[in-house]
Scaffold this motif. Sequence first.
Motif, short mmCIF file in Angstrom:
data_model
loop_
_atom_site.label_atom_id
_atom_site.label_comp_id
_atom_site.label_asym_id
_atom_site.label_seq_id
_atom_site.Cartn_x
_atom_site.Cartn_y
_atom_site.Cartn_z
N GLU A 214 44.71 38.20 40.11
CA GLU A 214 43.99 37.43 41.12
C GLU A 214 44.50 37.79 42.53
N LYS A 215 45.80 37.94 42.66
CA LYS A 215 46.36 38.31 43.97
C LYS A 215 45.89 39.72 44.39
N LEU A 216 45.90 40.62 43.40
CA LEU A 216 45.44 41.98 43.71
C LEU A 216 43.96 41.98 44.13
N MET A 217 43.18 41.16 43.45
CA MET A 217 41.76 41.10 43.80
C MET A 217 41.58 40.53 45.20
N LEU A 218 42.42 39.60 45.59
CA LEU A 218 42.34 39.08 46.96
C LEU A 218 42.65 40.19 47.97
N ASN A 219 43.67 40.97 47.67
CA ASN A 219 44.03 42.08 48.56
C ASN A 219 42.91 43.14 48.59
N ILE A 220 42.31 43.39 47.44
CA ILE A 220 41.21 44.37 47.39
C ILE A 220 40.05 43.90 48.25
N ASN A 221 39.71 42.63 48.13
CA ASN A 221 38.62 42.09 48.95
C ASN A 221 38.98 42.15 50.45
N LYS A 222 40.26 41.89 50.71
CA LYS A 222 40.69 41.94 52.10
C LYS A 222 40.59 43.37 52.65
N LEU A 223 41.05 44.34 51.87
CA LEU A 223 40.95 45.73 52.29
C LEU A 223 39.49 46.19 52.43
N GLU A 224 38.65 45.69 51.56
CA GLU A 224 37.23 46.00 51.66
C GLU A 224 36.67 45.51 52.99
N GLY A 225 37.08 44.32 53.37
CA GLY A 225 36.64 43.78 54.65
C GLY A 225 37.19 44.57 55.83
N GLN A 226 38.48 44.95 55.68
CA GLN A 226 39.09 45.74 56.76
C GLN A 226 38.39 47.11 56.91
N ALA A 227 38.03 47.71 55.83
CA ALA A 227 37.32 49.00 55.93
C ALA A 227 35.98 48.83 56.61
N LYS A 228 35.26 47.77 56.33
CA LYS A 228 33.98 47.51 56.98
C LYS A 228 34.18 47.29 58.48
N ASP A 229 35.24 46.52 58.78
CA ASP A 229 35.50 46.26 60.21
C ASP A 229 35.88 47.56 60.93
N ALA A 230 36.61 48.42 60.28
CA ALA A 230 37.00 49.68 60.91
C ALA A 230 35.78 50.58 61.13
N ILE A 231 34.88 50.61 60.19
CA ILE A 231 33.65 51.39 60.35
C ILE A 231 32.84 50.86 61.51
N SER A 232 32.80 49.53 61.63
CA SER A 232 32.04 48.93 62.75
C SER A 232 32.68 49.29 64.08
N ALA A 233 34.02 49.45 64.03
CA ALA A 233 34.73 49.78 65.27
C ALA A 233 34.85 51.29 65.47
N ASN A 234 34.10 52.04 64.68
CA ASN A 234 34.17 53.51 64.79
C ASN A 234 35.60 54.03 64.57
N ARG A 235 36.35 53.33 63.69
CA ARG A 235 37.70 53.80 63.34
C ARG A 235 37.68 54.25 61.87
N GLU A 236 37.14 55.41 61.68
CA GLU A 236 37.02 55.93 60.32
C GLU A 236 38.39 56.15 59.69
N ASP A 237 39.36 56.48 60.52
CA ASP A 237 40.69 56.70 59.99
C ASP A 237 41.26 55.42 59.38
N LEU A 238 41.05 54.28 60.09
CA LEU A 238 41.54 53.00 59.54
C LEU A 238 40.74 52.62 58.28
N ALA A 239 39.45 52.92 58.35
CA ALA A 239 38.62 52.60 57.19
C ALA A 239 39.09 53.40 55.97
N ARG A 240 39.41 54.69 56.17
CA ARG A 240 39.89 55.51 55.07
C ARG A 240 41.22 54.99 54.52
N GLN A 241 42.08 54.59 55.44
CA GLN A 241 43.39 54.06 55.01
C GLN A 241 43.21 52.80 54.17
#
Length: 252
Positions: free
Chosen positions: A62-89
């Motif tokens: 459950e904790k890992l799934m929370l982190n996965i969802n969080k990283l998924e959100g961070q990748a979307k936010d990075a793409i919106s901010a034109n930060r492909e490098d952060l999205a890839r990370q």
Amino acid sequence: MGLFARMETVVKSKMNKILNRMEDPRETLDYSYEKQLELLQNVKRGVVEVTTSKRRLQLQREKLMLNINKLEGQAKDAISANREDLARQALERKAALVQQVDGIDKEIVELEKQEEKLIASEKRLSTKVEIFRTRKESVKAQYSAAEAQVKINESITGISEEMADVGLALDRAENKTEEMKARANAIDDLMESGTLQDLTGSKDDIDRELAKISAQSNVDSELARLKAEGGENSEKPKSTEESKGAEEKKEG
């Protein structure tokens, strides 16, 4: 080797007989039941441990799934901010966590299989233990009843033997009593006949002889009296006839 083998067999047989006499089936059954309960407790403990481990993995997942969802959100936010490098990370971290989740899922599946097996084993063992407990109590009750019956029979046998001894003693007492009565009667007869002197009496031999003489003298006196009386009676009729003859002479 043959001699030692025979000696070993004899010793084992003797020990087996001794153990059989010392063994109480009720104690053996109770001990076996306790061992089965310990085994059942171990199985239940195993079920608890497997269930606990599975629950621990589920919480970790459950904790890992929370982190996965969080990283998924961070990748979307990075793409919106034109930060492909952060999205890839973020996506790379997400992929690593997804692999962990897959491994945890496999472990959870294995634990669930173990849990099912242990639960099934626990149920089967619980049934066997309960059946054994029922039979154990039944056998113990029968053994106790048989043991009580043996003790009662042994007591009855002992009483019978004791009563037989008492009967023999009573017969001996009755026989001795009859012998004593016979001896007493014989002594009385001897004392009456004068053959046996009565040491407890007040008369000695002389007194008894004088008493016999006195009694004989009394008998002689009585006999003489009776003879005298008989003579007087025979003389009375003769004098009467003589008087009648005299009277007739006078009248003539």
